[in-house]
Design a protein around this motif. Sequence first.
Motif, short mmCIF file in Angstrom:
data_model
loop_
_atom_site.label_atom_id
_atom_site.label_comp_id
_atom_site.label_asym_id
_atom_site.label_seq_id
_atom_site.Cartn_x
_atom_site.Cartn_y
_atom_site.Cartn_z
N GLN A 37 0.83 -1.21 0.00
CA GLN A 37 0.00 0.00 0.00
C GLN A 37 0.86 1.26 0.00
O GLN A 37 0.42 2.33 0.41
CB GLN A 37 -0.96 -0.01 1.19
N GLY A 38 2.09 1.12 -0.45
CA GLY A 38 2.93 2.28 -0.65
C GLY A 38 3.80 2.70 0.53
O GLY A 38 4.45 3.73 0.45
N GLN A 39 3.82 1.92 1.60
CA GLN A 39 4.73 2.26 2.70
C GLN A 39 6.16 2.10 2.22
O GLN A 39 6.55 1.03 1.78
CB GLN A 39 4.50 1.34 3.90
N SER A 40 6.93 3.16 2.29
CA SER A 40 8.32 3.09 1.84
C SER A 40 9.15 2.22 2.77
O SER A 40 8.78 1.98 3.92
CB SER A 40 8.92 4.50 1.80
N GLY A 41 10.27 1.76 2.26
CA GLY A 41 11.18 0.97 3.07
C GLY A 41 11.67 1.75 4.28
O GLY A 41 11.86 1.19 5.36
N GLU A 99 -11.63 -7.24 5.92
CA GLU A 99 -10.32 -6.69 6.23
C GLU A 99 -10.37 -5.19 5.99
O GLU A 99 -10.90 -4.72 4.99
CB GLU A 99 -9.21 -7.30 5.35
N GLU A 100 -9.80 -4.46 6.94
CA GLU A 100 -9.66 -3.01 6.78
C GLU A 100 -8.24 -2.64 7.16
O GLU A 100 -7.73 -3.07 8.19
CB GLU A 100 -10.65 -2.29 7.68
N THR A 101 -7.60 -1.88 6.32
CA THR A 101 -6.24 -1.40 6.61
C THR A 101 -6.22 0.10 6.45
O THR A 101 -7.01 0.69 5.73
CB THR A 101 -5.21 -2.03 5.65
N GLY A 102 -5.28 0.70 7.14
CA GLY A 102 -5.14 2.14 6.99
C GLY A 102 -5.26 2.90 8.27
O GLY A 102 -5.49 2.43 9.31
#
Length: 81
Positions: A40-44, A78-81
């Motif tokens: 979901q786009g979380q950078s390293g 499922e819910e994320t964020g």
Amino acid sequence: TFSYALVMIPEWKKAVDHALRLLRPNGHLGVCDFTVLPEQGQSGVMQSFWKKTFASDHVILSTEHREYLKAVTKEVYEETG
């Protein structure tokens, strides 16, 4: 129900497996916990930051928790964020 707990249980897979064995037929296992979400786009950099921050409190953030739950259960919601 596991509420902000799996990431703090050393043998969390055994805990999930045991909970599933205790469920009645068609029962539900509820899980709400911390995770990292690279898809979901979380950078390293952010993943590393959160992993180190939570690790100081013995909280292990990993994509493995979510992957394992998806492998051994039938997802209802499922819910994320």
